[in-house]
Structure formats: C-alpha cells, structure tokens
Design a protein around this motif. Structure first.
Motif, PDB file in Angstrom:
ATOM      1  N   ARG A  67      -2.700   3.761   5.501  1.00 40.62           N
ATOM      2  CA  ARG A  67      -1.977   3.892   4.242  1.00 40.62           C
ATOM      3  C   ARG A  67      -1.567   2.574   3.633  1.00 40.62           C
ATOM      4  O   ARG A  67      -1.152   2.521   2.495  1.00 40.62           O
ATOM      5  N   SER A  68      -1.588   1.493   4.420  1.00 38.52           N
ATOM      6  CA  SER A  68      -0.966   0.299   3.884  1.00 38.52           C
ATOM      7  C   SER A  68      -1.980  -0.746   3.450  1.00 38.52           C
ATOM      8  O   SER A  68      -1.627  -1.853   3.128  1.00 38.52           O
ATOM      9  N   LYS A  69      -3.255  -0.395   3.471  1.00 36.42           N
ATOM     10  CA  LYS A  69      -4.272  -1.384   3.111  1.00 36.42           C
ATOM     11  C   LYS A  69      -4.535  -1.389   1.615  1.00 36.42           C
ATOM     12  O   LYS A  69      -4.666  -0.349   0.993  1.00 36.42           O
ATOM     13  N   SER A  70      -4.677  -2.598   1.088  1.00 32.92           N
ATOM     14  CA  SER A  70      -4.997  -2.685  -0.330  1.00 32.92           C
ATOM     15  C   SER A  70      -6.492  -2.474  -0.525  1.00 32.92           C
ATOM     16  O   SER A  70      -7.302  -2.914   0.262  1.00 32.92           O
ATOM     17  N   PHE A 120      -3.498  -1.118  -6.482  1.00 35.86           N
ATOM     18  CA  PHE A 120      -3.550  -1.096  -5.025  1.00 35.86           C
ATOM     19  C   PHE A 120      -4.586  -0.080  -4.535  1.00 35.86           C
ATOM     20  O   PHE A 120      -5.203  -0.244  -3.505  1.00 35.86           O
ATOM     21  N   ARG A 121      -4.744   0.984  -5.301  1.00 34.95           N
ATOM     22  CA  ARG A 121      -5.677   2.031  -4.889  1.00 34.95           C
ATOM     23  C   ARG A 121      -6.842   2.162  -5.849  1.00 34.95           C
ATOM     24  O   ARG A 121      -7.340   3.257  -6.067  1.00 34.95           O
ATOM     25  N   GLU A 140       4.078   6.208  -0.709  1.00 31.11           N
ATOM     26  CA  GLU A 140       4.984   5.216  -1.284  1.00 31.11           C
ATOM     27  C   GLU A 140       6.453   5.527  -1.021  1.00 31.11           C
ATOM     28  O   GLU A 140       7.327   4.834  -1.502  1.00 31.11           O
TER      29      GLU A 140
END
Ligand SMILES: Nc1ncnc2c1ncn2[C@@H]1O[C@H](COP(=O)(O)OP(=O)(O)OP(=O)(O)O)[C@@H](O)[C@H]1O
Ligand SMILES: [Mg+2]
Lengths: 253, 640
Positions: free
Chosen positions: B187-190, B282-283, B551
């Motif tokens: 979930r935290s990867k750009s 980011f996504r 988020e």
C-alpha cells in the motif's frame, strides 16, 4: 505561571466490561522553556500520557491546561486549531504521509501558516541541513531508512517553531551519532528559542539531555529527577540508578 | 490450530473486508441470471426468431459476460490487496505459498457460492420485474409468465464457476509473484515515475489518436465511404484509437500536468493538494487504467442508451410524421365512413381537409452546405399547401416551411430564411421554418419540408400544376379527437374499417407497431446500458473505498498535526471531482461523437433524447460520487 498543567488525569481504554485503566491520576506541571523526559517500562502508559497532554486523545477524568487554554473542555475544531499553531509532534511510529515526498512532508505545517514560499524554502534549508536530510528531500517515505524517516518526522515538528514539542522516542531508530545530533538540535531549540519539550524515551543517554526526568510506573508518577547544576554525565548516572530501582526496563535500555 | 480453523477464523474476521466483494458478487449473479432467464423465456423466443434479434442477444450476452468477468476480477483484486499484509504474515510464520493459496481458495469458495445462491434468488425476482417492464415498454398486454428456468440456472452456475477459476488463477499469480516484503509494502509504494518528456509525447499522441477516431467517426457514413463490408472494420478502428488514445491521454497528460503543478509548488503543498493532487499522482498507474475503463464503459453506456432512447423517442415522432393527425385518410369516402362511425358512438372529433399540390422549387439560395446525398437544389420536389387549410397566416409573396426534422437537416441543411423560386409562380420570400407536421410523410418523400403559401398563390399553383409531379392523391383528411383520451376507443372503430384503395393511417397504431418491432432490441440495449452505468459507478466507488482505507493513516497524521475534518474534506471533494468528473466528461464527449456519427440510422430526433440520456446518466453517476464522499467522511471521522 507554568506552561502546562495536568491535574489528576485518568485514562481508561475499552468498554464497561473490558475496562483497563492506563493512567491512574497523574499530576504534572511543565514550566515554560523546560525540557522534560518521561521514562517508564514498556506498556506503562507513556505514549498514552503524551497523547492526552497533546490533545490527540481525550482524558477520562481530570483537566489539562496549556498556556491559558483548558484543552479538556475544548471542541475538536478548536483543538485542531490549537495543535496547528502551538504544538509540534515527533511520533513513535514515524507518521509520514506515503503520498508526499520528504520535503513536502516537512513543509506541511507551514502551508497553513500562510508563510511565503521563499521564507518556507529558507526555513526548510536550515532544518534539513541541521538534521542531514538535504539529499533525500525528493524521495518518498517508502524509499528511505527508518532513521531518515525519524529525522524527517522531527524536521516536520520543528519547522513551524511551535511553543511546545511532544516527542515519542525520537531517537529509537537512530545510531548514536544521528541520535546525539537530533538531541543537540532539541536542546538548541530549547535553550535558544525557549521551546518547551516533552520527550518520551527508553534511552537514559537521551534522557540526560533534558532538565528533568519523570518516571512513570503502573499509570502513576513514580518519581522525578532534576538535573540542576550537575553535568550531563552525573545526571546520566542518576537516571540509570533510578531506572535500576524501577526495574523492568533494562531489556530495551 | 488446524488449517480449517484458520480458514474459518479469517473468514469471520474479514467479513468487513468481504462485504464489498459479496455485494459485487450478488449483484453480478443477479444480473446475469436475470439476463439468461429472459433470454430463454418463451416470451422473448418470438423475437429471437428474427436474425437481428438473435444476433443482438448473442452480442449482448458476450458483452455482459466480459463486463461481469472484468468487474469481478477487479473487485477480487482490491480485496486481495486489502489482505496482502495478512498473506505476508502467514508466510512469515512459515506457511508455504501453496498453503496460503489453499486457505484463500477455501475461504473464497464458501463465500462465492454462498453469494451465488442469494444472487440467483435476487436475479429471479429481477427478471420478473424486467419482463414486466419489457412488456410495458413494448406496449404489449399480458402478464409476466416467466418461470424458473433450469437452463438459465445451469448456465449461470457454469459461467460463475469459470469466473471462480479465473479469480483463483489471478490470486495464485498474485501470491506467486510477490515476496514477503512486497506484500508488506503493497500500500505504501509510489507508482509515479518522473519522466516528463516521454509523458508529454505520450499525452499528445493520445490526443492525436482520439482526434483521429473522432474524425473517422464523423465521416464514416458519408456517401463516398459507406461500404457495408468495411463498416465493421472502421468501427473497430475507431474504438481502438479512441480507447488507446484515452489511456495515453490520462497517463501522459494528467501526470505531466500534475507533476508540473507539483514541481512549481516546490514542496509547499496546501492540505487540499495533499489529499487530491499528490494522492492522485501517487497512484497514477492504476488510476490511468481505471479511468480509461470507466471512460470507455461510460461512453459505451451513454451511446447505447442514447441510441435506444433516440429510437424509442422517435417512434412517437415518426408516427407523428407518418400520420399528420390522430387518423389520416387520402380520400373522402373512407373518411366519411369513419366520421359517421364516430358520431354513432358519440365521440367528438374535428375534421380537417388539406388540398395538396406538388411543385418543383429552386432552393439554391438557401442551401447551407452541399449535401452528400444525391440532391439537386435547383429542383427540389416540395409539397405545397395553402395557409387557409392550416392555422397560420402567410403573406402573398412569402412562404413558410413546415415539417422539418433533425434527420433532414443532417442530410441537407437549409437556411431558415432566404429566397426560393417556384417554377410556376416565381420567387417567394422564405420567412421561417416550423417543425409542425401538417402533411403525412407519404406525401413528402420521407421528410422534405412542406411549403405553406398564401391561398391565392396556392390556387395559381393548382391551376398550372405539372401532372407529372403529382401523386395519386391530392387530398388529405385528418380526423382528430377533441378529447385525447378517446383515441384508443376511436382506434378500435378504425380497425373495423374496410381496407380502402389507398392507405389509411392511425397514428396510435403506427406508434405501437413501431415500438413492438423495436421493443426487444431496445430493451436489451437499455438493460446493458444500465448495467454498464452501475458497474462503472461501482468500480469507481470500490476504488475510492480502497484508497480511503489506504490513506486512513494519512488522515490520522494530518488531524494530529491540526487539520480539521473540514480541511481534509475539501481535498477529498477535489479528488472526487477529478476521479468522477474527468471520466464522465471525457465519456460524454466520446459518446457524443459516437452517437452523432450514426444516430440517423436509429431515429429522427437527435438532441432531445441524447441530452435527456446524458443528463440522467450524469445524475445517476454522480450518486456514486456522493456515496464515496460519504464513505471518506466516515473514514476521516474515525481516523483520530
Ligand atoms: N487504543 C488502545 N486501546 C486499548 N488499549 C490501549 C490502547 N492504546 C494503548 N493501550 C494500552 O495501554 C497501555 C499503555 O500503552 P502505551 O502505548 O501508553 O505504552 P507505552 O508506555 O508507550 O509503551 P512503549 O514503551 O512500548 O511504547 C498498554 O497496556 C496498552 O495495551
Ligand atoms: Mg509508546
């Protein structure tokens, strides 16, 4: 008048049946410009204490006053406003926004203060240099190390020069050099800008940078030590002795 | 703990994660089952005998299958992502990938087939409702006679078992491809890569592709291009260019523009931008794909719905054009018989005779653009009537055109005013155009305007008329009911009339005939359109739910720092405006070009039905936007 005054604060988690009292009537005053450390065994309620003092969590009983503001009586909106302008945080978990770069994370508190972009940039350069994170300014949190995250988090707490800084184990993930850099930065802020600091730590060395150490046990204040005129080394010895008497923290000290 | 206990425990614990998935499942099963039930029902059997009917149904089944499969795979993907940490943890404590997969498959199996039973129940109820609607729309009398169809049940079970297999396959790949570390970081990867030159080129190329698609669509029905055997290929080409173009456009331009804004801010972001701009960038990779899917599905849905509504809407309009009154006759005798019958039954009516002359007029002066069809502006064969027969007043040297429609203006566009010339009586000033139909279109060669002239001009024309141009009849008798609720009753009498030499018309009969012959196709298209609407809304909503969960910790931090819920919501609204607004806007544009390219095959009116459909679509679609904002509100509230 003291900057922060907490009287008889209680905090319980859970509902009627699973109730667990974590804070059992703590009285605490912090003077303006003081640098206070809070120590205690894991699970003794340090983070909880910090959370209620900083208005992030609500007390079950008791009152907390910061400056002339009685924060236990305030509405969420007013509290948010208060935090925004007067408080800085370094959290135990780094608490960075994954979606923002290091620089954007750090500048976050400034955008509300309507500071000019130029001034913000200058502020950022200063703090990034002090904490040694200029090189990673454009990276995302998932691309940097734990210690770098912690320093980023610290930079964010300092950047708007708040009147009181709450830090929860700010040196936990740092090597001794970066740790002492960060602690020196904290004492600098404390002595030069008269910033008041409340810091939770397990590390006696870190605690020895402060002017007073409060020991928490079983949700109550166990004892406190003043640095007074001692050198840091002597104060450190004192702290370690008390910690030994208190017991139960050696494993992570 | 045995594996079975573990499965049961994780199933119970994850129910909150599952509910979205369960909903998606029940919805798809119900939809699919309703569709196959209808498909195998004897009521629709008759329509299937026709080639268009069966081709339509087959095509519809294929599209539905694809959409449902994609939808379920997508929902599953979100769901497995939610649990990636747990999967990583299982592996960390020493389970093999194979064992983890077994746990997941079992869990899924229970849930999947449980939801299927519920879905089939819902589907059956829905199919009854749908059939009632269908009968109603096509104007057929009768009760829904649908019964539970074994065949439909088997088809549904078979199809969803295959989809289950696909989902398991996709899960197996997911688990296999990732190591434990990936699972913890999912979930935290750009997703953002910062290469701006390529992005710009990509964005521009995307726009070029879209433009090409639009252009080809606008000329594909032009006289020189219409080659039926090529049509299918052309359509595929348009589809491909527009879809690919949309994807590149999103991927390139959006992230290019976004990064530009971001760079210009030099790290100094307002909380609004933190929650919209940086979250979107980011996504960007998964966003670009999803926006493309949503845009395509929306465009398809709007086009299908518009075209079918154009057809339906035009049925009335077409009937109106074909028959200039409630009833119309071309000779006096049958009209007399009919009015006598009406009097006998005490139905009040109004009778109107219109004399008709056909004459060539020169409209060269008012032709706006050279048409593509064989049409000679020097000699347009027009129907001429006198202003005394209808209720308008026209000056001696003037004329008014009536009975124009969108279709005709598509083929040849005439100005509303200007000079026209009759061969027999010379120039007249055209003072205006109306869309009222005074004359049934059997006179007007399918929609050429009717010229209304002064009584005296009309008499002169009548005397000098060219017998070659005249049609079998030069009289139209319309009979209108004074009380419009009596039309059905009068229609019964009309049906009793003996067949005359010349055709005699009933507007209401025309309309029902038309609707009946179109009904099924129309209904299927409408059904698919609606499915697309709901599916695209759901996908977006699910994606937003997923993002908001990702988020959640960001909201916690921001609130700790001192931002209020309102500050955060501002950013969220902006983000939703982007996520829902952009695909809607682009989808609307796409469908506008799609509809415009070929609408005249379906009906006679473009704007009203298309705008109604677009408006309603946007409205229903926004509901999903509002829902996701509500969801965000909840997450933000709980985040501190
Ligand atoms: N949200 C919560 N709900 C229920 N119980 C909680 C919650 N947060 C903390 N506790 C409990 O309160 C007690 C004190 O927790 P706290 O986080 O304050 O400890 P701590 O002193 O900061 O420990 P550490 O040094 O490990 O960080 C613990 O027993 C913990 O289980
Ligand atoms: Mg703690």
């Amino acid at each position: 008048m003291s900057l922060l005054e907490a009287t008889k604060i209680h905090k319980s988690y859970g509902n009627k049946f699973t109730k667990q009292e974590v804070l059992k009537g703590i009285d605490l005053t912090i003077e303006k410009g003081e640098f206070v450390s809070i120590m205690g065994a894991s699970g003794s309620g340090k983070t909880t204490l910090l959370n209620v003092l900083s208005s992030i969590d609500q007390v079950s009983q008791g009152s907390i006053r910061i400056g002339d503001t009685e924060i236990t009586a305030k509405k969420e909106k007013a509290l948010a406003e208060f935090r925004k302008h007067h408080l800085g945080f370094i959290f135990q978990e780094y608490n960075l926004l994954d979606t923002l770069t290091v620089k954007e994370n750090i500048l976050l508190p400034l955008s509300i203060a309507k500071m000019s972009k130029k001034a913000a940039q200058k502020q950022f350069e200063g703090i990034a240099k002090d904490l040694g994170i200029e090189d990673i300014a454009g990276k995302y949190p998932s691309e940097i190390s734990g210690g770098q995250k912690q320093r980023t988090s610290a930079a964010r707490a300092f950047i708007h020069e708040p009147s009181i800084i709450f830090a929860d184990e700010p040196t936990g993930a740092l090597d001794s050099k970066s740790a002492s850099d960060l602690l020196n930065k904290l004492s600098d802020l404390n002595s030069k800008r008269e910033a008041t600091i409340a810091m939770v730590t397990h590390d006696p060395v870190a605690a020895s940078y402060s002017s007073r150490v409060i020991f928490i046990k079983d949700g109550q204040m166990y004892t406190q030590l003043h640095k007074g005129d001692q050198t840091r080394e002597m104060f450190l010895k004192d702290i370690m002795t008390t910690q030994g008497v208190l017991g139960g923290v050696h494993h992570d000290a | 703990m045995t594996l079975n206990q573990l499965i049961w425990k994780s199933l119970k614990k994850n129910l909150s994660n599952y509910y979205l998935y369960v909903f998606a499942l029940i919805f798809s099963v119900a939809l699919f089952f309703a569709f196959v039930t209808m498909n195998s029902s004897p009521d629709t059997g008759a329509a299937k005998e026709t080639t268009t009917g069966s081709v339509g149904l087959t095509l519809a089944s294929i599209v539905l299958t694809v959409i449902v499969t994609v939808f379920l795979l997508y929902a599953n993907r979100i769901f497995i992502k939610r649990r990636s940490k747990e999967i990583g943890l299982f592996q960390l404590i020493g389970m093999t990938k194979r064992q983890v997969f077994r746990v997941l498959s079992m869990e899924h199996f229970l849930l999947y087939f449980g939801a299927m039973v519920v879905g089939i129940g819902f589907g059956f109820l829905t199919s009854r409702l749908l059939e009632l609607v269908l009968l109603n729309v096509t104007g057929q009398e009768g009760l829904a006679t649908l019964s539970f169809s074994m065949k439909a049940l088997l088809q549904t079970i078979l199809f969803f078992s295959v989809v289950y297999g696909l989902i398991m396959l996709s899960n197996a790949l997911y688990i296999r491809k990732r190591n434990i570390l990936d699972l913890f970081q999912v979930r935290s990867k750009s997703e953002g890569k910062r290469v701006s030159v390529i992005e710009t080129i990509m964005g521009i190329f995307g726009l070029v592709l879209i433009g090409t698609g639009y252009y080809v669509s606008s000329i594909m029905f032009r006289g020189d291009m219409v080659r039926v055997e090529l049509l299918f290929g052309i359509m595929l080409f348009i589809l491909a260019t527009v879809i690919l173009g949309t994807y590149l456009f999103y991927k390139g331009s959006v992230s290019f523009l976004g990064n530009l804004i971001r760079k210009q801010k030099a790290g100094y972001l307002h909380v609004r931008e933190v929650l919209s701009l940086s979250s979107i960038l980011f996504r960007m990779k998964s966003n670009a794909l999803m926006l493309t899917v949503i845009t395509t599905v929306s465009a398809l849905a709007i086009s299908l719905l518009s075209l079918s509504y154009i057809t339906y809407y035009s049925a009335e309009e077409t009937a109106m054009q074909r028959v200039a009154g409630d009833f119309a006759f071309l000779e006096k005798a049958p009209a007399d018989t009919f009015t006598a019958m009406l009097e006998e039954n005490g139905i009040a009516y109004e009778r109107n005779n219109i004399d008709i002359v056909k004459a060539n007029i020169n409209v060269k002066d008012i032709v706006q653009a050279e048409g593509d069809f064989n049409f000679n502006p020097d000699e347009m064969l027009a129907t001429v009537i006198s202003d005394e027969d209808v209720e308008i007043d026209v000056a001696p040297d003037e004329t008014v055109f009536s009975g124009t429609n969108d279709l005709m203006s598509q083929i040849m566009s005439l100005k509303n005013t200007g000079e026209i010339a009759f061969e027999e009586v010379g120039t007249k000033q055209l003072t205006g155009t109306q869309d009222e139909y005074y004359v049934s279109n059997i006179f007007t060669s399918g929609g050429l305007p009717t010229a209304v002239v002064d009584q005296e001009t009309f008499e002169r024309l009548n005397e000098n008329k060219d017998p070659e141009l005249q049609w079998t009849s030069s009289l139209q008798v319309t009979v209108n009911m004074e009380d419009s609720s009596k039309v059905t009753e009068a229609n019964k009498l009309f049906e009793e009339l003996p067949e005359g030499e010349l055709p005699q018309f009933s507007r209401i009969k025309q309309e029902t005939d038309q609707k009946q012959s179109l009904g099924l196709t129309l209904f299927i298209i409408g059904f698919l359109g609606l499915t697309f609407l709901i599916t695209s809304g759901c996908i977006l909503y699910f994606k937003q739910m997923d993002e908001s969960e990702d988020e959640r910790s960001n909201y916690t931090i921001l609130r700790k720092i001192g931002y209020t819920r309102n500050d955060l919501l501002q950013g969220i609204r902006l983000k939703q405006l982007f996520n829902f607004g952009i695909p809607l806007a682009v989808g609307l544009l796409h469908s506008y070009f799609a509809v415009k390219s070929g609408w005249f095959i379906f009906g006679t009116e473009l704007w009203t039905p298309m705008l109604i459909v677009m408006g309603l679509y946007a409205l229903f679609y926004s509901i999903f936007g509002v829902l996701s904002i509500q969801y965000y509100k909840k997450v933000i509230r709980e985040s501190l």
